[in-house]
Design an enzyme around this catalytic site. Structure first.
Site, PDB file in Angstrom:
ATOM      1  N   LYS A  50       1.087  -1.382  -0.192  1.00 37.60           N
ATOM      2  CA  LYS A  50       0.126   0.290   0.298  1.00 37.60           C
ATOM      3  C   LYS A  50       0.804   1.393  -0.232  1.00 37.60           C
ATOM      4  O   LYS A  50       1.694   0.935   0.691  1.00 37.60           O
ATOM      5  CB  LYS A  50      -0.794   0.258   1.205  1.00 37.60           C
ATOM      6  CG  LYS A  50      -1.829   1.657   1.091  1.00 37.60           C
ATOM      7  CD  LYS A  50      -2.436   1.747   0.414  1.00 37.60           C
ATOM      8  CE  LYS A  50      -3.665   2.997   0.530  1.00 37.60           C
ATOM      9  NZ  LYS A  50      -4.224   3.521  -0.587  1.00 37.60           N
ATOM     10  N   ASN A  79     -13.036   4.576  -4.829  1.00 39.91           N
ATOM     11  CA  ASN A  79     -12.665   4.882  -3.703  1.00 39.91           C
ATOM     12  C   ASN A  79     -12.056   5.637  -3.258  1.00 39.91           C
ATOM     13  O   ASN A  79     -11.617   6.284  -4.329  1.00 39.91           O
ATOM     14  CB  ASN A  79     -11.010   3.577  -3.709  1.00 39.91           C
ATOM     15  CG  ASN A  79     -10.551   4.312  -4.254  1.00 39.91           C
ATOM     16  OD1 ASN A  79      -9.443   5.066  -3.123  1.00 39.91           O
ATOM     17  ND2 ASN A  79      -9.724   3.561  -5.454  1.00 39.91           N
ATOM     18  N   SER A  80     -12.466   6.507  -1.837  1.00 38.99           N
ATOM     19  CA  SER A  80     -12.042   6.961  -1.777  1.00 38.99           C
ATOM     20  C   SER A  80     -11.515   6.787   0.053  1.00 38.99           C
ATOM     21  O   SER A  80     -11.388   7.523   1.221  1.00 38.99           O
ATOM     22  CB  SER A  80     -12.458   8.533  -1.428  1.00 38.99           C
ATOM     23  OG  SER A  80     -12.042   9.900  -0.790  1.00 38.99           O
ATOM     24  N   GLY A  82      -8.119   7.452   0.904  1.00 35.30           N
ATOM     25  CA  GLY A  82      -7.218   8.493   2.061  1.00 35.30           C
ATOM     26  C   GLY A  82      -6.193   8.095   2.541  1.00 35.30           C
ATOM     27  O   GLY A  82      -6.198   8.689   2.965  1.00 35.30           O
ATOM     28  N   CYS A 143      -2.309  10.399  -6.479  1.00 29.94           N
ATOM     29  CA  CYS A 143      -3.567   9.774  -5.574  1.00 29.94           C
ATOM     30  C   CYS A 143      -4.072  11.142  -5.649  1.00 29.94           C
ATOM     31  O   CYS A 143      -4.311  12.218  -5.493  1.00 29.94           O
ATOM     32  CB  CYS A 143      -2.946   9.570  -4.076  1.00 29.94           C
ATOM     33  SG  CYS A 143      -4.890   9.459  -3.026  1.00 29.94           S
ATOM     34  N   ASN A 208      -3.407   5.092 -12.523  1.00 33.23           N
ATOM     35  CA  ASN A 208      -3.872   5.205 -11.323  1.00 33.23           C
ATOM     36  C   ASN A 208      -5.297   5.251 -11.889  1.00 33.23           C
ATOM     37  O   ASN A 208      -5.642   5.377 -12.460  1.00 33.23           O
ATOM     38  CB  ASN A 208      -3.309   5.901 -10.362  1.00 33.23           C
ATOM     39  CG  ASN A 208      -3.593   5.736  -8.864  1.00 33.23           C
ATOM     40  OD1 ASN A 208      -4.077   5.521  -8.457  1.00 33.23           O
ATOM     41  ND2 ASN A 208      -2.176   6.472  -7.951  1.00 33.23           N
ATOM     42  N   SER A 209      -5.867   4.824 -10.394  1.00 33.24           N
ATOM     43  CA  SER A 209      -7.711   5.276 -10.742  1.00 33.24           C
ATOM     44  C   SER A 209      -7.658   6.331 -11.636  1.00 33.24           C
ATOM     45  O   SER A 209      -7.081   7.474 -11.633  1.00 33.24           O
ATOM     46  CB  SER A 209      -7.858   5.249  -9.251  1.00 33.24           C
ATOM     47  OG  SER A 209      -8.185   6.338  -7.919  1.00 33.24           O
TER      48      SER A 209
HETATM   49  O1  RRO Z   1      -5.801   5.795  -0.526  1.00 34.39           O
HETATM   50  C1  RRO Z   1      -5.935   6.092  -1.565  1.00 34.39           C
HETATM   51  O2  RRO Z   1      -7.396   6.202  -1.506  1.00 34.39           O
HETATM   52  C2  RRO Z   1      -5.613   6.518  -2.859  1.00 34.39           C
HETATM   53  C3  RRO Z   1      -4.492   6.193  -3.527  1.00 34.39           C
HETATM   54 BR1  RRO Z   1      -3.141   6.289  -2.167  1.00 34.39          BR
HETATM   55  C4  RRO Z   1      -4.378   6.189  -4.607  1.00 34.39           C
HETATM   56  O3  RRO Z   1      -2.676   6.095  -5.132  1.00 34.39           O
HETATM   57  N1  RRO Z   1      -5.119   6.046  -5.544  1.00 34.39           N
HETATM   58  C5  RRO Z   1      -6.233   5.567  -5.065  1.00 34.39           C
HETATM   59  O4  RRO Z   1      -7.537   5.112  -5.963  1.00 34.39           O
HETATM   60  N2  RRO Z   1      -6.929   5.669  -3.976  1.00 34.39           N
END
Ligand code: RRO
Length: 331
Positions: A50, A79-80, A82, A143, A208-209
């Site tokens: 992570k 997702n959020s 954080g 992120c 990333n997302s």
């Molecule tokens: O933890 C998150 O909310 C998160 C991260 Br760090 C990321 O790089 N990408 C994502 O979709 N969620």
């Protein structure tokens, strides 16, 4: 592996890998038990943690993750989270055992350049960290879920400055970056102009997302996740075409010394095949593994192997990066 006659080995940053797939950062990688499950699967080539910060973080309030679409097959996700994580020293400690079995990558996502530099300095210079079998560092520049914090890789001068300071600090461990998706040729060019100035960069992970999507439950007339008014990063099937485009666009631009790791939209072995066709050296899987657990890696490798057999391929190099675009290639 399923068949002796199919060679699934690959490499990233000259690190030899027994399989081209593993988890995407964020999925099955927050605790040592989850990381250990990814490492123990005979179908994975590596593991990535992570994204972490110097100190542990709780992350955003729940519900902060939701699957949507055809979730039985992996579907899509929002997702959020954080950035909930156990802090850098936890992930350094986990390397002691796990890094002996498979390449173990630590993902960093400091909340500032200074925090990233502090973590990089620990990984580079701390005696304990130096003893650990850490294969490399993935710097998360993307992120989408930290209120008030823009995604670094959408600000090209911030990305340049971050990389300049990073590579001044980082000499020992191979380092790659995880990027947000780009959607316009000019932005691929601009990102490339920044990245090409850093010959020590070993890989880019795309993507990333897709940030700040909005998924709604129409029956309850509300957002399916709660932080950030329901806005969150999209993953899974809905992002596959964007992920493939980013892999292909970066592979086309970057020198061979920089690998591209594909990430996004994999729900079956053919999706991995497509990422490899676009030029990925390896492929990370998030939403599908979150929905199916570690056995999902076996399913995907079985499907990839069957597809390769049908096509009479015996190794990944025979088709990697060989996507036919039919018309003369245009940027
Ligand atoms: O933890 C998150 O909310 C998160 C991260 Br760090 C990321 O790089 N990408 C994502 O979709 N969620």
């Amino acid at each position: 592996m399923e068949s002796q006659s199919i060679d699934l080995t690959t490499s990233v940053a000259d690190i030899k890998l027994s399989s081209p797939i593993w988890n995407a950062s964020g999925v099955m990688c927050t605790t040592i038990d989850d990381l250990g499950a990814v490492v123990s699967s005979p179908y994975t080539g590596a593991v990535v943690t992570k994204s972490c910060t110097l100190l542990p973080r709780q992350g955003n309030p729940k519900p902060r993750y939701a699957a949507f679409g055809f979730s039985g097959a992996g579907g899509s996700s929002i997702n959020s989270m954080g950035l909930p994580n156990n802090g850098l020293s936890y992930y350094v400690d986990c390397a002691r055992e796990l890094g002996r079995h498979k390449p173990y990558f630590i993902s960093l996502a400091g909340l500032s350049i200074e925090e990233n530099l502090q973590m990089l300095s620990t990984l580079e210079h701390d005696e304990l960290a130096q003893e650990m079998p850490i294969a490399g560092i993935e710097l998360n520049l993307s992120c989408p879920n930290l209120p008030g914090k823009p995604q670094t890789c959408y600000d090209f001068s911030a990305m340049d400055e971050t990389l300049r300071q990073t590579f001044e600090m980082c000499n020992r461990l191979p380092l790659g970056v995880k990027l947000s998706p780009y959607f316009d040729p000019i932005h691929f060019d601009m990102a490339y102009e920044v990245l090409k100035a850093y010959p020590k960069l070993r890989w880019v992970t795309c993507i990333n997302s897709i940030g700040n999507g909005l998924v709604i439950d129409p029956i309850r007339e509300q957002t399916v996740i709660h932080p950030k008014n329901g806005l969150g990063g999209l993953g899974g099937q809905v992002v596959k075409a964007t992920a493939l485009s980013n892999v292909w666009n970066f592979r086309k631009r970057l020198p061979d010394s920089i690998d591209v790791i594909g990430c996004g939209g994999v729900t079956n072995g053919l999706d991995v095949f497509e990422h490899l066709l676009c030029g990925a050296s390896a492929v990370e899987i998030g939403t599908f593994i979150r929905a199916n657990g570690v056995k999902g890696f076996q399913t995907i490798i079985g499907e990839l192997t069957r597809a390769m057999k049908i096509k009479h391929y015996t190794s990944l190099d025979e088709f990697r990066g060989k996507l036919k675009t039919v018309m003369p290639s245009q940027k």
